[in-house]
Design an enzyme around this catalytic site. Structure first.
Site, PDB file in Angstrom:
ATOM      1  N   GLN A  25      -1.305 -13.969   4.290  1.00 41.66           N
ATOM      2  CA  GLN A  25      -2.179 -13.986   3.099  1.00 41.66           C
ATOM      3  C   GLN A  25      -1.480 -13.406   1.868  1.00 41.66           C
ATOM      4  OE1 GLN A  25      -5.844 -11.786   3.451  1.00 41.66           O
ATOM      5  NE2 GLN A  25      -4.942 -10.142   4.678  1.00 41.66           N
ATOM      6  N   LEU A  26      -0.749 -12.309   2.033  1.00 33.35           N
ATOM      7  CA  LEU A  26      -0.026 -11.761   0.886  1.00 33.35           C
ATOM      8  C   LEU A  26       1.172 -12.646   0.540  1.00 33.35           C
ATOM      9  CD1 LEU A  26       0.463  -9.604  -1.239  1.00 33.35           C
ATOM     10  CD2 LEU A  26       1.708  -8.269   0.479  1.00 33.35           C
ATOM     11  N   THR A  72       0.399  -7.264  11.948  1.00 31.97           N
ATOM     12  CA  THR A  72      -0.776  -6.679  11.287  1.00 31.97           C
ATOM     13  C   THR A  72      -1.982  -6.559  12.215  1.00 31.97           C
ATOM     14  OG1 THR A  72      -1.333  -8.877  10.443  1.00 31.97           O
ATOM     15  CG2 THR A  72      -0.099  -7.424   8.964  1.00 31.97           C
ATOM     16  N   TYR A 131      -0.011   1.086  15.007  1.00 30.73           N
ATOM     17  CA  TYR A 131       0.308   0.262  13.823  1.00 30.73           C
ATOM     18  C   TYR A 131       0.766   1.153  12.667  1.00 30.73           C
ATOM     19  CZ  TYR A 131      -0.696  -2.376   9.518  1.00 30.73           C
ATOM     20  OH  TYR A 131      -0.625  -2.962   8.279  1.00 30.73           O
ATOM     21  N   LYS A 135       4.454   1.251  10.749  1.00 34.70           N
ATOM     22  CA  LYS A 135       4.598   0.986   9.313  1.00 34.70           C
ATOM     23  C   LYS A 135       5.295   2.161   8.624  1.00 34.70           C
ATOM     24  CE  LYS A 135       3.390  -2.086   7.272  1.00 34.70           C
ATOM     25  NZ  LYS A 135       4.110  -3.370   6.988  1.00 34.70           N
TER      26      LYS A 135
HETATM   27  N1  LIG Z   1      -4.070  -6.878   5.966  1.00 35.83           N
HETATM   28  C1  LIG Z   1      -4.332  -5.662   5.472  1.00 35.83           C
HETATM   29  O1  LIG Z   1      -5.483  -5.233   5.385  1.00 35.83           O
HETATM   30  C2  LIG Z   1      -3.212  -4.793   4.977  1.00 35.83           C
HETATM   31  C3  LIG Z   1      -3.509  -3.554   4.424  1.00 35.83           C
HETATM   32  C4  LIG Z   1      -2.476  -2.766   3.943  1.00 35.83           C
HETATM   33  C5  LIG Z   1      -1.177  -3.205   4.017  1.00 35.83           C
HETATM   34  N2  LIG Z   1      -0.898  -4.402   4.595  1.00 35.83           N
HETATM   35  C6  LIG Z   1       0.498  -4.831   4.670  1.00 35.83           C
HETATM   36  O2  LIG Z   1       0.681  -5.901   3.767  1.00 35.83           O
HETATM   37  C7  LIG Z   1       1.684  -6.797   4.267  1.00 35.83           C
HETATM   38  C8  LIG Z   1       1.137  -8.230   4.311  1.00 35.83           C
HETATM   39  O3  LIG Z   1       0.037  -8.265   5.202  1.00 35.83           O
HETATM   40  P1  LIG Z   1      -0.943  -9.520   5.271  1.00 35.83           P
HETATM   41  O4  LIG Z   1      -2.316  -8.993   5.137  1.00 35.83           O
HETATM   42  O5  LIG Z   1      -0.480 -10.614   4.384  1.00 35.83           O
HETATM   43  O6  LIG Z   1      -0.738  -9.932   6.786  1.00 35.83           O
HETATM   44  P2  LIG Z   1      -0.812 -11.358   7.483  1.00 35.83           P
HETATM   45  O7  LIG Z   1      -1.724 -12.266   6.745  1.00 35.83           O
HETATM   46  O8  LIG Z   1      -1.041 -11.061   8.932  1.00 35.83           O
HETATM   47  O9  LIG Z   1       0.662 -11.897   7.254  1.00 35.83           O
HETATM   48  C9  LIG Z   1       1.747 -11.388   7.942  1.00 35.83           C
HETATM   49  C10 LIG Z   1       2.708 -12.533   8.131  1.00 35.83           C
HETATM   50  O10 LIG Z   1       3.852 -12.041   8.845  1.00 35.83           O
HETATM   51  C11 LIG Z   1       4.169 -13.022   9.813  1.00 35.83           C
HETATM   52  N3  LIG Z   1       4.912 -12.419  10.899  1.00 35.83           N
HETATM   53  C12 LIG Z   1       4.450 -11.719  11.964  1.00 35.83           C
HETATM   54  N4  LIG Z   1       5.472 -11.375  12.764  1.00 35.83           N
HETATM   55  C13 LIG Z   1       6.600 -11.861  12.179  1.00 35.83           C
HETATM   56  C14 LIG Z   1       7.967 -11.849  12.518  1.00 35.83           C
HETATM   57  N5  LIG Z   1       8.398 -11.261  13.641  1.00 35.83           N
HETATM   58  N6  LIG Z   1       8.852 -12.459  11.697  1.00 35.83           N
HETATM   59  C15 LIG Z   1       8.425 -13.078  10.563  1.00 35.83           C
HETATM   60  N7  LIG Z   1       7.150 -13.135  10.193  1.00 35.83           N
HETATM   61  C16 LIG Z   1       6.249 -12.531  10.996  1.00 35.83           C
HETATM   62  C17 LIG Z   1       2.861 -13.607  10.269  1.00 35.83           C
HETATM   63  O11 LIG Z   1       3.081 -14.869  10.856  1.00 35.83           O
HETATM   64  P3  LIG Z   1       2.186 -15.347  12.130  1.00 35.83           P
HETATM   65  O12 LIG Z   1       0.774 -15.193  11.690  1.00 35.83           O
HETATM   66  O13 LIG Z   1       2.652 -16.740  12.340  1.00 35.83           O
HETATM   67  O14 LIG Z   1       2.566 -14.420  13.232  1.00 35.83           O
HETATM   68  C18 LIG Z   1       2.102 -13.687   8.944  1.00 35.83           C
HETATM   69  O15 LIG Z   1       2.375 -14.914   8.295  1.00 35.83           O
HETATM   70  C19 LIG Z   1       2.100  -6.227   5.619  1.00 35.83           C
HETATM   71  O16 LIG Z   1       3.224  -5.412   5.444  1.00 35.83           O
HETATM   72  C20 LIG Z   1       0.920  -5.365   6.020  1.00 35.83           C
HETATM   73  O17 LIG Z   1       1.292  -4.331   6.899  1.00 35.83           O
HETATM   74  C21 LIG Z   1      -1.883  -5.219   5.069  1.00 35.83           C
END
Ligand SMILES: NC(=O)c1ccc[n+]([C@@H]2O[C@H](COP(=O)([O-])OP(=O)(O)OC[C@H]3O[C@@H](n4cnc5c(N)ncnc54)[C@H](OP(=O)(O)O)[C@@H]3O)[C@@H](O)[C@H]2O)c1
Length: 286
Positions: A25-26, A72, A131, A135
């Site tokens: 999503q990001l 995540t 988790y 991080k």
């Molecule tokens: N979501 C939240 O509420 C939240 C809050 C604070 C901070 N964050 C941080 O913000 C960042 C973006 O999060 P997001 O919400 O966009 O998460 P997301 O939607 O789950 O996206 C994460 C992406 O990383 C991919 N991924 C997972 N394992 C991987 C690997 N080994 N190699 C390459 N790609 C991989 C996933 O692909 P697949 O789906 O195909 O596995 C997915 O496309 C992360 O660093 C997260 O920790 C998130």
């Protein structure tokens, strides 16, 4: 006389920008925000960051790397902390090994939530979950020259997130049980991506930055706001974290604010919610 070449990141002219986790999503929001750059946007399938960078698409140098790939699944990390570490720690080290200016994303879950006023960058960390621990280690391996952007409760028009889950459940049920004893700042990915670009374009110093939506609420408040914005007739039953019994402990209070000079300000979470609903409408209309 030899002329000094301007640093493309500092000069606000990026020639080649890499986005990891570009299908998340990001990652998708970053692709939109940085669309004017020469983007190399790699999904999980295109580069599993747990593996060293050998992909032919990674040849050559990058002026900026936006590392949005991550494990995540907060509850899943309790069952498989090594799997989470392979992505969030080893993966981040692999991305940092490219040697390019790096933005690494992190989370409010590095805190234990015992504070009752917003967490700032200088506050002590103490993650409660596997988790959160992965991080935090990921922040360390990103290196002192990275921008570590901590955000919270992300949502957007794609992927698995709370807003989309509520919209789905609200269409199926009359009532949903939602946690009312965790407080945070729900952050729209489009607003976060924009703030990241502001941070980079303004040439802010490296290190930890808290970039999250203005305002705060509980998950139950957010669910009610989602139903209200969508015009869905579904009741929210406010429950405690204990009642819901999820595997991973989560901070009860996870509101982030920046204490740093020149930190980009994000809009209020309610404005983010409206922007997300508008983007969802556009997506569904297609
Ligand atoms: N979501 C939240 O509420 C939240 C809050 C604070 C901070 N964050 C941080 O913000 C960042 C973006 O999060 P997001 O919400 O966009 O998460 P997301 O939607 O789950 O996206 C994460 C992406 O990383 C991919 N991924 C997972 N394992 C991987 C690997 N080994 N190699 C390459 N790609 C991989 C996933 O692909 P697949 O789906 O195909 O596995 C997915 O496309 C992360 O660093 C997260 O920790 C998130």
């Amino acid at each position: 006389m030899e002329l000094e070449q301007p640093d493309p990141v500092r000069a606000g002219r990026r020639h080649r920008v890499l986005i990891t986790g570009a299908g998340g999503q990001l990652g998708r929001a970053l692709r939109q925000e940085f669309a004017a750059d020469d983007l190399v946007a790699l999904s999980h399938k295109e580069w599993d960051v747990a593996n060293p960078p050998s992909n032919s698409l990674l040849q050559g140098s990058f002026d900026l790397v936006l590392h949005a790939a991550a494990w995540t699944d907060v509850d899943g990390a309790e069952a498989d902390p090594q799997g989470a570490a392979a992505v969030n720690i080893t993966g981040t080290a692999n991305v940092a090994s490219l040697g390019a200016p790096l933005v690494a994303f992190s989370t409010d879950y590095v805190f234990d939530g015992r504070k009752r006023e917003p967490y700032v960058e200088s506050d002590g960390v103490n993650p409660l979950s596997a988790y959160g621990r992965t991080k935090l280690h990921g922040e360390a391996v990103a290196g002192p020259d990275a921008w570590i952007v901590r955000s919270s409760w992300l949502f957007g028009p794609t992927g698995d997130n709370f807003v989309r889950t509520m919209l789905r459940l609200g269409a199926e049920r009359d009532e949903v049980a939602v946690v009312d004893d965790q407080r945070g700042s729900p952050t729209y990915v489009g607003h976060l991506a924009h703030a990241v670009r502001e941070l980079i374009d303004a040439d802010r110093p490296r290190g930890v930055w808290h970039l999250a939506a203005d305002g705060d609420c509980t998950w139950a408040d957010l669910a009610e706001a989602v139903f209200s914005e969508a015009g869905v007739n579904c009741r929210v039953r406010r429950v405690s974290t204990d009642e819901l019994g999820r595997p991973a402990p989560r901070p009860a209070y996870a509101v982030l604010r920046s204490e740093r000079a020149g930190a980009p300000r994000l809009p209020h979470w309610r404005e983010g919610l409206r922007a997300c609903m508008a983007a969802l409408g556009t997506k569904e209309a297609k």
